[in-house]
Motif scaffolding. Structure first.
Motif: not given
Ligand SMILES: [Fe+2]
Length: 229
Positions: A80-99
């Motif tokens: 859930f969100c966070g970071i995924g490291d697949y060298p040399p790539w990094r995935l950065i997942l952001l939470n943009t939800r507003i209730a």
């Protein structure tokens, strides 16, 4: 949902991707996963998407319950969100939800997390994923519910040349643009699609779809959309 059996269209999209000769290494689910926001719905999603045994990175959309989603989709193979490291790539997942809002916003602590994740990955390549569009889609109704603090977000992106792409869901249509050397990509929905450039809410006649992202070691990306008839 809007005339589509979303369970069947998700199953069909997943099967289509998994039977491709180039089997995916991971799945990126960019929000609006469970319209009714029930635990049962997220468990169904978990049972289906967990089957292939490959990592599933997911982030919440406006039609998600962040709490329920996080509690059901946090154990491997889910992230859930966070970071995924697949060298040399990094995935950065952001939470943009507003209730209570269909538009999106990145909170200060989430912007800090983005900044930190970029600072600690200067040498490789980065793909940032979020739910709401950070650039106008040219669709009047849809652009009222985009990312409300896109300027703040893009200012951080502009300071980090290792960012190669930004990917989002939400808009139920495919697009692929280049901004200051960064690919800006939206993906179609595995449900119904929205008509591009429509002033008011209008469904497109396109079928459910999904997108391939082929992340190369040199930082380039090949991407294509599949429409699942
Ligand atoms: Fe959405």
């Amino acid at each position: 949902m809007r005339g589509v059996n979303t369970d069947a269209s998700l199953v069909a999209s997943l099967e289509h991707a998994l039977t491709d000769p180039h089997r995916p290494d991971l799945i990126l689910a960019t929000g609006d996963l469970v319209q009714d926001e029930t635990r049962q719905g997220y468990e169904r999603f978990r049972d289906l998407l967990g089957k292939p045994g490959i990592p599933v990175h997911c982030l919440p959309g406006n039609h998600d319950s962040t709490d329920v989603m996080q509690s059901v989709l946090s154990d491997a193979p889910f992230r859930f969100c966070g970071i995924g490291d697949y060298p040399p790539w990094r995935l950065i997942l952001l939470n943009t939800r507003i209730a209570g809002s269909d538009g999106g916003f990145i909170a200060a602590e989430e912007l800090d997390r983005l900044q930190q994740a970029l600072t600690t990955h200067r040498e490789g390549h980065v793909l940032v994923a979020l739910h709401h569009q950070p650039l106008a889609m040219g669709s009047r109704w849809l652009d009222t519910v985009g990312l409300h603090n896109a300027d703040e977000f893009l200012a951080i992106i502009d300071r980090h040349p290792q960012v190669r792409a930004i990917v989002w869901g939400h808009v139920h249509q495919a697009s692929d643009r280049l901004r200051k050397g960064v690919r800006l990509i939206s993906t179609p929905s595995t449900c119904a699609q929205f008509l591009p450039e429509a002033d008011t809410f209008t469904l497109d006649t396109r079928p459910p779809g999904y997108r391939w992202l082929d992340l190369h070691p040199d930082g380039t990306i090949d991407s294509s959309v599949v429409w699942v008839e």
